[in-house]
Design an enzyme around this catalytic site. Structure first.
Site, PDB file in Angstrom:
ATOM      1  N   GLY A   1       2.805  -5.471   7.706  1.00 12.36           N
ATOM      2  CA  GLY A   1       1.817  -4.453   8.043  1.00 12.36           C
ATOM      3  C   GLY A   1       0.885  -4.131   6.898  1.00 12.36           C
ATOM      4  O   GLY A   1      -0.317  -4.371   6.963  1.00 12.36           O
ATOM      5  N   ASP A   2       1.402  -3.566   5.792  1.00  8.78           N
ATOM      6  CA  ASP A   2       0.574  -3.259   4.628  1.00  8.78           C
ATOM      7  C   ASP A   2       1.126  -3.964   3.389  1.00  8.78           C
ATOM      8  O   ASP A   2       0.977  -3.471   2.277  1.00  8.78           O
ATOM      9  CB  ASP A   2       0.500  -1.745   4.405  1.00  8.78           C
ATOM     10  CG  ASP A   2       1.880  -1.095   4.243  1.00  8.78           C
ATOM     11  OD1 ASP A   2       2.890  -1.815   4.392  1.00  8.78           O
ATOM     12  OD2 ASP A   2       1.957   0.112   3.968  1.00  8.78           O
ATOM     13  N   GLU A   3       1.756  -5.105   3.592  1.00 11.73           N
ATOM     14  CA  GLU A   3       2.329  -5.875   2.494  1.00 11.73           C
ATOM     15  C   GLU A   3       1.555  -7.169   2.296  1.00 11.73           C
ATOM     16  O   GLU A   3       1.258  -7.874   3.263  1.00 11.73           O
ATOM     17  CB  GLU A   3       3.804  -6.195   2.778  1.00 11.73           C
ATOM     18  CG  GLU A   3       4.697  -4.970   2.828  1.00 11.73           C
ATOM     19  CD  GLU A   3       6.138  -5.354   3.146  1.00 11.73           C
ATOM     20  OE1 GLU A   3       6.362  -6.449   3.703  1.00 11.73           O
ATOM     21  OE2 GLU A   3       7.046  -4.558   2.819  1.00 11.73           O
TER      22      GLU A   3
ATOM     23  N   ALA B   1       0.843  -1.201   0.000  1.00  9.05           N
ATOM     24  CA  ALA B   1       0.000   0.000   0.000  1.00  9.05           C
ATOM     25  C   ALA B   1       0.879   1.252   0.000  1.00  9.05           C
ATOM     26  O   ALA B   1       1.824   1.357   0.784  1.00  9.05           O
ATOM     27  CB  ALA B   1      -0.926  -0.002   1.204  1.00  9.05           C
TER      28      ALA B   1
END
Length: 400
Positions: A322-324, A281
């Site tokens: 986390g945002d991967e 993201a």
């Protein structure tokens, strides 16, 4: 008219023709066998649950060890502190130095049982890209075992007490009538001990006292079966937690590593291709900073759902950080280009996401694509190529 024989004979009448010692020894042996079988089974399930808890903790503290963040490590092991039966946790770095420790504030209800079931801590290495970066140790206590031990001892004592009352009078006659029903009980105990047949039950024997004894043994077996079911259920829950992300319910990094190895082996055997997509993201931190962590969690949940919806049933997706996110498109059609796969993901996540407070947020992603075997024949090469493609895509997005 013939007289109907009595359907049941009291044990006291039958034991008037047998030795007290023989009967008491046989029943005591069967009761001891069932108790030992229960202890052995519970120890096996307790060991497995501690092992799964340690694996879950290893996944939770991996990022904290990478970034040397004790606070994140405490958050990583926090779910384990709510699991009954865990007395102590310790996370160490790759040099064996303590990193984070936690001890249960509750006293061990039966400290004499703990060394029997948990003589040593369960240790699991924490790995990052195949390298050990630390270890997590889990100590257990007897808090989940005391009820079973208490019931087992009471049931065993009750069995022996009933038998002792029925075997006061001794004799040597009618040996076959006594040994046969006791052999039925011993057979059940034998099957339970050797084959873990907790579904076995003592059938009615036609002797009042032995039927009472069989009822006590059956009650104990019911308790063992209940514990077995509980342990199986807890093991399934821990296994799911160890392989899935708690927020998005997607498979985690450990599950992805296993899935990627399987896909590589299968594709190599079939001579087929598949695509590995590394998704990150671009503006997730802004959602957290502007709307709070609850909104950030909602963005991650929505993002994971849209990624999964954009894939086929045969494909695979996981949250690895986390945002991967990682996606495996397998098999890959010969006419499908890497850019098309990346654009499909970007299009799927583009619509606004509704936040808890009534606001909305648009998330953008950078996508790197690696093709097996064109960009690599093993997991490291594919991940490296996909990661490089993702960063190149992120730089392109920033320059626009």
């Amino acid at each position: 008219m013939t007289e109907r024989p009595s359907s049941r004979t009291t044990l006291q009448k039958l034991l008037s023709r047998f030795h007290f010692g023989i009967t008491l020894f046989a029943v005591a042996l069967s009761g001891l066998t069932i108790l030992l079988a229960g202890v052995a089974a519970l120890r096996g399930y307790a060991d497995r649950n501690m092992e799964l808890a340690a694996q879950l903790g290893a996944y939770g503290v991996e990022p904290a060890l990478v970034f040397n963040d004790p606070t994140a490590a405490r958050e990583g092991i926090e779910p384990l502190t709510r699991i009954p039966g865990i007395a102590k946790l310790r996370v160490s770095d790759d040099r064996g130095r303590p990193f984070v420790e936690w001890a249960s504030p509750n006293a061990d209800p039966a400290p004499l049982l703990t060394p029997l079931f948990f003589p040593h801590p369960f240790t699991v290495p924490v790995q990052r890209n195949g390298s050990v970066i630390g270890r997590i140790e889990v100590w257990g206590d007897s808090s989940t075992l005391t009820d079973y031990v208490r019931i087992g001892l009471l049931a065993g004592l009750a069995c022996l007490f009933v038998t002792a009352l029925g075997t006061i009078a001794l004799a040597r006659r009618f040996e076959y009538e006594l040994v046969k029903p006791l052999n039925e009980i011993a057979t059940v105990a034998h099957d339970v001990r050797l084959h873990r047949r907790f579904d076995k039950r003592v059938q009615p024997l036609g002797i009042a006292e032995l039927d009472r004894l069989g009822g006590d043994i059956n009650a104990l077996l019911d308790e063992l079966a209940g514990w077995q079911g509980t342990m199986e259920s807890e093991r399934a829950v821990l296994a799911h937690r160890a392989s899935h992300d708690p927020l998005t319910a997607m498979p985690n990094r450990a599950a992805f590593d296993e899935q990627l190895a399987q896909r590589i082996a299968a594709a190599g055997a079939r001579g087929e291709r598949f695509a590995l997509l590394f998704i990150d993201a671009d503006n997730f931190k802004a959602a957290n900073d502007s709307f709070g962590h609850a909104a950030g969690d909602a963005v991650l949940v929505a993002l994971s759902a849209r990624i999964k919806d954009s894939l086929r049933a045969t494909d695979f997706a996981a949250r690895i950080g986390g945002d991967e996110f990682i996606a495996i498109v397998d098999p890959l059609d010969a006419d499908t280009a890497a850019d098309a796969l990346a654009n499909r993901i970007r299009t799927a996540v583009a619509p606004p996401i509704a936040l808890p407070g009534g606001d909305s947020y648009r998330i953008a992603v950078s996508v790197g694509v690696a093709i097996y075997p064109d960009d690599g024949g093993d997991a490291i090469a594919l991940l490296t190529a996909a990661d490089a493609g993702m960063y190149a895509d992120k730089l392109t997005n920033r320059s626009k």
